[in-house]
Each structure stands twice: as structure tokens, then as C-alpha cells.
Design an enzyme around this catalytic site. Structure first.
Site, mmCIF file in Angstrom:
data_model
loop_
_atom_site.group_PDB
_atom_site.id
_atom_site.type_symbol
_atom_site.label_atom_id
_atom_site.label_comp_id
_atom_site.label_asym_id
_atom_site.label_seq_id
_atom_site.Cartn_x
_atom_site.Cartn_y
_atom_site.Cartn_z
ATOM 1 C CE1 TYR A 48 21.046 6.928 41.002
ATOM 2 C CE2 TYR A 48 22.849 8.346 41.724
ATOM 3 C CZ TYR A 48 22.871 7.339 41.185
ATOM 4 O OH TYR A 48 22.817 6.709 40.668
ATOM 5 C CG HIS A 110 19.886 6.348 35.559
ATOM 6 N ND1 HIS A 110 19.987 7.822 36.531
ATOM 7 C CD2 HIS A 110 20.959 5.452 35.985
ATOM 8 C CE1 HIS A 110 20.428 6.990 37.874
ATOM 9 N NE2 HIS A 110 21.496 5.497 37.197
#
Ligand code: A2P
Length: 307
Positions: A48, A110
Site C-alpha cells: 500500500y 497477500h
């Protein structure tokens, strides 16, 4: 606040703050405001690109006694280019350094997708590693070593279907949480059943439809959960907002939920979803929404020729 409990007694607040798409520049204030409102669960990820700023907010909030570290529940995620066993621990250490924390509460793989170490986003099939080159079990073993070193209290996976979880479970240790896209357009009935029967918690990402997704992840004419007529009807009945109904629907299913916002009013509104008590009639109504849609469909990993 409702919590999801782990085998060792740890408790994850059922509502967390999503930080995907929260830009550096906005996210510091959002975290400070969220802590003030009462959020204690924060969902982060290395990819992110904002963990450094989030870490500054955590350390300032802790230093000013706004919150204690042990009262926070912080998650982060291993990016796809660090799946080889020697790369997992350094990736976690970088995340801890950015977040200014000594440990995470929960660390996820992830995606069940591996890239070559230098490749953040592959632009050709050659940027990926095959499962022979980077088996998920190898990554999972390295995740367990991070837990053994007490750098994370729990480990989990994200974007895994049941058969991929089964591959890991063969190695003995189950993930404790699976974080996937989940909302009334993608209710994940089978995966929820599978996870519940295997004592794996689910966390719902994109619970509001993530309309602020980057354009490469958007398509034309996508449905908008916040504008769905059934959701609006249920919201009117409870004098609540559509977002609160979408969040409340996950809570009622015992699924953790991480709406993202950087707007103080919406942060408060979303946190207030715990007070919206949906009944069986509301749940059935929402569950009968016929449109089905996956916003984050993983097609960026499946370009022609990729493994
Ligand atoms: P903002 O950050 O400006 O509040 P998701 O959690 O599914 O990824 O969705 C995030 C998107 O939904 C962001 O664009 C966010 O904008 C917006 N959003 C967050 N909370 C609300 C709310 N209560 N009502 C409407 N939109 C919201």
C-alpha cells in the site's frame, strides 16, 4: 465492540480500518482520528506504500498515551515478490520498521502469487515465479518461523481459496485468518462454510465495493453496493446509512470487516455500524440480492503466458 477470538485467547476487533488506497498525506490524520474514535484494528500492507506514515501515527498516538500498543490489533501483508523463504523475514522486518512496531498481531501472505524478487508488478509472464520455483508451502514455513520468533502473533493468508488453504494445511499449521473480497455481491458462502468448519476466521475486504480502486482494477458499468436498492431499504428501516448496513451484514455473519476511509465523518459512521442490529429478515433480504460481482478479480496476475 465485538471480537473474533483466537485459540490462544487473543481477540481481534471485528471492525478494522482498511488502509489500501489511503494516500500518504491523508493516512496519518485518518489513523489519528480513527484511534480517537475508538478503532483498534488496523489493516495494512507493504504494497500500500503508506506503512511509514501509519507507523508515525501509531508511535505518536502511543507516545501521547492516546492508546497502548497492546490495545491495538495491527495486521500487514507479505508482498508477492518476497515469497522465497529467505525473503520473508526481511520483508516482515521492513514492515515492522516502517510501522514502528516490535511485533504484528497478524501477518498475511497477500496473494497466492509469486513474483521474482526485483519485480513489484510483473509486466510480462517472465516476472512471475511458478509454484515449483516458489511453492506456497515454502512461503508458509517461513511465515511460521516469523511467528516462532514472536515478530507476529498470528499468521494468515489473503485471497486464498479452499484448495490453496488445503495445500498449506497439509504442512500441519493452519492459517488463522483468510482475508478476501466479501460483500453482498460476493457473499462467499462456500468459503465461509469451509473456514468456519476449519476454525479459520474470515476478514472482508472491499466491503463497500472499493469504488476508489485504481483504474487498472476498474471496469465499465460495475455495480455499486452503496447504491443497491435493497441495501438502501434496509438502511432506511434502521435509520442507518447504506455503508453501515454493508458493514453490519458482515458483522452479523461473524466476519471481520475493514472499511477504508480517510474522512472523519465516514470513519465515525463506519465505526457506528456495531450499533446497527440487522435481524434475520434483513439478512435474508440482503442475501437474496441477485447481482453477483467480484471487483478485485486477480486478472492482473493471469495475463497470457503467466504461470
Ligand atoms: P473516503 O475514504 O473518502 O471515505 P472499501 O472499504 O470497500 O475499499 O471502500 C472505500 C471507499 O468507500 C472509499 O472511496 C471511501 O471514501 C468510501 N467510503 C468509506 N466509507 C464510506 C461511507 N460511510 N459512505 C460512503 N462512502 C464511503
Amino acid at each position: 465492540m465485538t471480537f473474533l477470538q483466537f485459540k490462544n485467547g487473543d481477540k481481534m476487533p471485528i471492525i478494522g480500518l482498511g488502509t489500501w488506497k489511503s494516500s500518504p498525506g491523508d493516512v496519518y490524520n485518518a489513523i489519528m482520528e480513527a484511534i480517537h474514535i475508538g478503532y483498534r484494528h488496523f489493516d495494512c500492507a507493504a504494497i500500500y506504500g503508506n506503512e511509514h506514515e501509519i507507523g508515525k501515527a501509531f508511535s505518536d498516538a502511543i507516545a501521547s498515551n492516546e492508546v497502548k500498543r497492546e490495545d491495538l490489533w495491527v495486521t500487514s501483508k507479505l508482498w508477492n515478490n518476497a515469497h522465497k523463504s529467505g525473503d520473508v523475514l526481511p520483508a516482515l522486518k521492513k514492515t515492522l520498521n516502517d510501522l514502528k512496531l516490535e511485533y504484528l498481531d497478524l501477518y498475511f501472505i497477500h496473494w497466492p502469487v509469486a513474483h521474482k524478487p526485483a519485480i513489484v508488478f510483473p509486466d510480462s509472464p517472465g516476472g512471475f515465479l511458478t509454484y515449483d520455483e516458489a511453492p506456497l508451502t515454502e512461503t508458509w514455513d517461513a511465515m511460521q518461523q516469523c511467528e516462532d520468533k514472536a515478530l507476529t502473533k498470528h499468521i494468515g493468508v489473503s485471497n486464498f481459496n479452499s484448495s490453496k488453504i488445503d495445500q498449506l494445511t497439509n504442512s500441519g499449521i493452519k492459517p488463522e485468518v483468510n482475508q478476501v473480497e466479501l460483500h453482498p455481491y460476493l457473499p462467499q458462502y462456500d468459503l465461509l462454510r469451509y473456514c468456519q468448519s476449519n476454525q479459520i476466521h474470515l476478514t472482508a475486504y472491499s466491503p463497500l465495493g472499493s469504488m476508489d480502486r485504481p483504474s487498472m482494477l476498474k471496469k465499465d458499468n460495475e455495480p455499486i453496493p452503496l447504491e443497491n436498492e435493497t441495501i438502501k431499504e434496509v438502511a432506511n428501516k434502521h435509520n442507518a446509512s447504506p455503508a453501515q448496513v454493508l458493514i453490519g451484514w458482515s458483522i452479523k455473519r461473524n466476519v471481520a470487516v475493514i472499511p477504508k476511509s480517510t474522512n472523519p465523518d465516514r470513519l465515525k459512521e463506519n465505526f457506528g455500524s456495531v450499533n446497527v442490529q440487522l435481524d434475520e429478515e434483513d439478512m435474508q433480504k440482503i442475501n437474496s440480492i441477485e447481482s453477483q460481482y467480484r471487483f478485485v478479480d486477480g486478472s492482473i496476475w493471469t495475463t497470457e503466458g503467466s504461470p
